[in-house]
Write a protein that holds these residues in place. Structure first.
Motif, mmCIF file in Angstrom:
data_model
loop_
_atom_site.group_PDB
_atom_site.id
_atom_site.type_symbol
_atom_site.label_atom_id
_atom_site.label_comp_id
_atom_site.label_asym_id
_atom_site.label_seq_id
_atom_site.Cartn_x
_atom_site.Cartn_y
_atom_site.Cartn_z
ATOM 1 N N ALA A 20 -71.116 -29.224 -59.552
ATOM 2 C CA ALA A 20 -71.224 -27.831 -59.967
ATOM 3 C C ALA A 20 -70.053 -27.521 -60.895
ATOM 4 O O ALA A 20 -69.017 -28.199 -60.862
ATOM 5 C CB ALA A 20 -71.199 -26.908 -58.765
ATOM 6 N N VAL A 21 -70.229 -26.494 -61.741
ATOM 7 C CA VAL A 21 -69.183 -26.126 -62.707
ATOM 8 C C VAL A 21 -68.940 -24.623 -62.635
ATOM 9 O O VAL A 21 -69.878 -23.831 -62.795
ATOM 10 C CB VAL A 21 -69.563 -26.524 -64.144
ATOM 11 N N VAL A 57 -75.139 -25.843 -59.282
ATOM 12 C CA VAL A 57 -74.839 -25.878 -57.845
ATOM 13 C C VAL A 57 -75.764 -26.855 -57.114
ATOM 14 O O VAL A 57 -75.346 -27.548 -56.190
ATOM 15 C CB VAL A 57 -74.955 -24.461 -57.239
ATOM 16 N N HIS A 58 -77.036 -26.935 -57.545
ATOM 17 C CA HIS A 58 -77.990 -27.861 -56.930
ATOM 18 C C HIS A 58 -78.191 -29.129 -57.763
ATOM 19 O O HIS A 58 -79.120 -29.894 -57.503
ATOM 20 C CB HIS A 58 -79.354 -27.177 -56.767
ATOM 21 N N GLY A 59 -77.319 -29.361 -58.748
ATOM 22 C CA GLY A 59 -77.639 -30.302 -59.801
ATOM 23 C C GLY A 59 -77.350 -31.767 -59.554
ATOM 24 O O GLY A 59 -77.077 -32.497 -60.513
ATOM 25 N N SER A 60 -77.394 -32.239 -58.309
ATOM 26 C CA SER A 60 -77.273 -33.665 -58.009
ATOM 27 C C SER A 60 -77.753 -33.887 -56.587
ATOM 28 O O SER A 60 -77.792 -32.949 -55.765
ATOM 29 C CB SER A 60 -75.822 -34.151 -58.155
ATOM 30 N N TRP A 96 -83.653 -34.934 -66.647
ATOM 31 C CA TRP A 96 -83.457 -34.143 -65.451
ATOM 32 C C TRP A 96 -82.325 -33.150 -65.669
ATOM 33 O O TRP A 96 -81.274 -33.503 -66.209
ATOM 34 C CB TRP A 96 -83.127 -35.062 -64.300
ATOM 35 N N THR A 97 -82.583 -31.907 -65.204
ATOM 36 C CA THR A 97 -81.548 -30.882 -65.181
ATOM 37 C C THR A 97 -81.485 -30.334 -63.761
ATOM 38 O O THR A 97 -82.184 -30.801 -62.861
ATOM 39 C CB THR A 97 -81.863 -29.758 -66.188
ATOM 40 N N GLU A 98 -80.676 -29.333 -63.559
ATOM 41 C CA GLU A 98 -80.499 -28.802 -62.202
ATOM 42 C C GLU A 98 -81.818 -28.394 -61.565
ATOM 43 O O GLU A 98 -82.031 -28.590 -60.364
ATOM 44 C CB GLU A 98 -79.532 -27.607 -62.212
ATOM 45 N N VAL A 99 -82.723 -27.809 -62.347
ATOM 46 C CA VAL A 99 -83.974 -27.336 -61.757
ATOM 47 C C VAL A 99 -84.766 -28.477 -61.129
ATOM 48 O O VAL A 99 -85.465 -28.290 -60.126
ATOM 49 C CB VAL A 99 -84.825 -26.583 -62.811
#
Length: 468
Positions: free
Chosen positions: A47-48, A64-67, A307-310
């Motif tokens: 997250a950043v 925040v959900h990105g991995s 792929w992105t956070e979504v």
């Protein structure tokens, strides 16, 4: 779990080296979107937190959900928990539904209240998610509405995620697609020519954002599912306007109503299939009240080419409901991977009871509430094939598929209108690929698949520990 809201979860991410803080001044555009695009590409997908944005007072947090590491930590698991293990842990907790919420009066989200001279730009550091978006978008908000025909039914209250365009200081546009629960609520309100009260909640407990993007049944509560996943009740409070239940610990809540029987241009917007949607006539929301925490954190979502956070956010929570719906009718189903473009692509692992069973399982998926409009390409593999392991899936595709018998096209079926291959928008030809090993009465040349040598798992884990 060890956190109650976004702020507490960010502390966990920071402790686990899954949060980056950018303290130098950045421009709203193109910097914030570029940061959101780049974060999932980093090795650990952190997250950043962007703390100093030119022209704005408050910070923004992205990814925040990105991995899968962040996903595991959200569920209170070790951050290196595999995707497959996260899937089955999610399934285990799913069975604990419902866990009833609790209501609190002294809610952190009520620390500040604005009812006059409303200006969302004073609260949120807004930016275009993609270059040619029609405006600023709230892409990670939890939007709450109630069923006008049954307003006291808590389970029929909807907490969903929809794209929301900022059109002015106190005016928003929203896209409620026909198969979304909010569209049902809006239709009932507009039949009476009544305003539909709405609360747009931003910066939430990550489990709440997970559930807001999960395709559950109409009369199931996202809040009660979130409680089941956390193993403890979610804290709610009442909205200022209308009889809506909102998360007590959100960062920002925009309250208002959807204007009945009015449609204005909304879009274009860079959508989850990795392309821009067109501009369409959509409803508008009038904001009448803002409540928020002191120094609220604006959480938003970068959406772009996967792929992105979504894709991390909606990966497992799309897979799990489809798995459960299928397994109820086809108990041989062992796992479902619907992580590809929100379930437009789905891989199902199943044992075949009789010839043609894989095709039957795929057709059942296409009749589920989510699979019917979204799923376009369905691959069915044996129960011994891990649907989360694309190397194994491709092995099944290349050694089990007979194109003349195992590939099925279903024309003129419902489709996802945001998919650019949908023509006309909302219509698709569905593709089923049956990559299972045929069983009686279907037959083929008998083969014996290779199995791993004994103790392979032992030595895999042994060597894995050596690399830590």
């Amino acid at each position: 779990m060890a956190y109650r809201d976004l702020r507490e979860f960010l502390k966990i991410l920071e402790r686990e080296n899954q949060l980056i803080r950018i303290k130098e001044e950045v421009m709203p555009e193109p910097d914030i979107a570029a940061i959101g695009k780049s974060a999932p590409d980093l090795n650990n997908g952190p997250a950043v937190m962007v703390e100093n944005i030119k022209g704005y007072n408050n910070s923004v947090v992205l990814n925040v959900h990105g991995s899968w590491k962040n996903s595991a930590l959200m569920m209170g698991l070790p951050k290196n928990t595999s995707v497959k293990d996260q899937f089955f842990e999610l399934d285990k907790r799913w069975s604990k539904y419902p866990v009833k919420p609790i209501w609190v009066d002294d809610a952190p989200v009520k620390e500040m209240k604005i009812t006059k001279d409303i200006n969302v730009f004073d609260i949120m550091p807004l930016f275009r998610v993609n270059k040619y978006d029609g405006g600023f978008y709230l892409s990670k908000a939890l939007t709450v509405t109630r069923d006008p025909d049954d307003p006291d039914n808590f389970e029929k209250q909807n907490a969903g995620t929809y794209r929301i365009q900022v059109k002015g200081r106190d005016l928003l546009g929203i896209q409620p697609l026909q198969f979304h629960d909010i569209a049902i609520h809006l239709k009932k309100a507009e039949q009476r020519n009544e305003k539909l009260p709405v609360a747009i909640c931003i910066g939430n407990d990550p489990v709440l954002n997970l559930m807001a993007s999960t395709p559950i049944e109409y009369a199931q509560s996202e809040y009660e599912f979130a409680g089941a996943l956390k193993g403890e009740p979610i804290e709610l409070t009442k909205s200022e306007n209308g009889n809506l239940d909102i998360p007590a610990r959100s960062e920002i809540v925009l309250e208002g109503y959807i204007i009945p029987r009015s449609r204005k241009i909304e879009g274009p917007f860079g959508e989850f299939p990795g392309s821009y949607s067109g501009a369409r006539l959509q409803p508008e929301i009038k904001i009448t009240t803002i409540t928020c925490r002191k120094n609220p954190i604006f959480e938003n979502l970068y959406i772009g080419m996967p792929w992105t956070e979504v894709d991390y956010l909606v990966g497992l929570n799309t897979s799990l409901p489809l798995y459960r719906q299928l397994k109820k009718d086809f108990p041989e189903v062992s796992a479902v991977n619907a992580m590809y473009t929100h379930g437009i692509g789905v891989i199902i692992s199943t044992k075949s009871r009789f010839g043609g069973y894989g095709k039957a399982v795929a057709m059942r998926l296409l009749s589920t509430p989510h699979g019917m409009p979204y799923s376009k390409i369905i691959i069915v593999v044996d129960e011994t094939v891990d649907p989360f392991n694309l190397s194994q899936v491709m092995w099944a595709m290349t050694t089990r598929v007979r194109p003349d018998k195992d590939v099925v096209l279903i024309p003129n079926a419902p489709g996802m209108p945001l998919d650019p291959s949908s023509d006309p928008p909302g219509m698709h030809t569905k593709l089923i690929i049956d990559a299972t090993t045929p069983v009686y009465p279907d037959t083929w040349r008998k083969v014996s698949p290779l199995t791993p040598p004994p103790k392979s798992d032992y030595w895999f884990n042994y060597m894995k520990n050596l690399t830590k």
